[in-house]
Design an enzyme around this catalytic site. Structure first.
Site, PDB file in Angstrom:
ATOM      1  CE  LYS A 122       9.602  -1.979 -12.539  1.00 57.33           C
ATOM      2  NZ  LYS A 122      10.869  -1.963 -13.180  1.00 57.33           N
ATOM      3  CG  ASP A 140      12.707   2.193  -9.998  1.00 58.74           C
ATOM      4  OD1 ASP A 140      12.859   2.800  -8.785  1.00 58.74           O
ATOM      5  OD2 ASP A 140      13.239   2.647 -11.142  1.00 58.74           O
TER       6      ASP A 140
END
Length: 210
Positions: A122, A140
């Site tokens: 991420k 996320d």
């Protein structure tokens, strides 16, 4: 249940219109500051990260300075955010790696970024998209929840969600969609109490029928 392609385009267009100013909420002045801020943001709200980074960057605003920082001093500066012991170790460690391996510059490829301490998929995707303009979708908690709830995807884990989003959404919309999904998750599509009564997606959302 996934929405059809025609409905998907309508959803993306509505999100674009609803959140025209959707951008990265982490304050930063360069790619290094972005990398550090995103690393600090793991399981922490961006607002809290923005509270600690001004002083952190004032004292240790370059890889060279942060690489040589005393970990106790860094911990004091970021102690109001979660897991600050480990995060202090990581941002010092990634700074040392930048100095030693990349001439104090943040690398611009995924494979290089994920070798840095504390940098996972991420974080690397956010840095590539926001810092270098490389089309990526960083998944996320907001992106995962919203995309699966409203029906853009129908997946059970983060990686499969990311891959499905990249498959279904035109590449030129990846970065923009990442931001609008986050804004929608923060403002309306809350995890526990989604504000369905004011949601601009209305009957397009698959949760309405679940």
């Amino acid at each position: 249940m996934q929405v059809e392609d025609k409905e998907l385009k309508e959803i993306l267009d509505i999100l674009d219109e609803t959140y025209p100013d959707a951008l990265c909420a982490l304050n930063h002045n360069n790619v290094f500051e972005l990398l550090v801020a995103v690393t600090l943001s793991a399981q922490t709200k961006d607002d809290y990260v923005n509270m600690v980074t001004p002083e952190l960057f004032r004292k240790y605003g370059t890889p060279d300075k942060l690489a040589n920082a005393d970990i106790k001093e860094v911990e004091k500066l970021i102690k109001r955010i979660g897991m600050y012991h480990n995060k202090a170790k990581n941002i010092i460690g990634l700074s040392k790696a930048l100095v030693d391996k990349y001439d104090s510059k943040v690398p611009s490829t995924y494979d290089e970024l994920v070798t840095l301490p504390g940098v996972g998929r991420k974080t690397a995707n956010v840095v590539l998209a926001v810092g270098f303009g490389v089309p990526r979708i960083a998944v996320d908690t907001h992106v995962f929840r919203v995309s699966n709830r409203i029906g853009i995807t129908d997946e059970k884990d983060v990686l499969k969600t990311e891959l499905k989003l990249m498959e279904r959404i035109p590449k030129e919309r990846w970065i923009r969609t990442h931001h609008t999904l986050i804004f929608h998750g923060r403002n309306i599509c809350d995890a526990k109490k989604p504000k369905c009564d004011i949601c601009p997606l209305g009957d397009l959302c698959q949760k309405k029928w679940s």
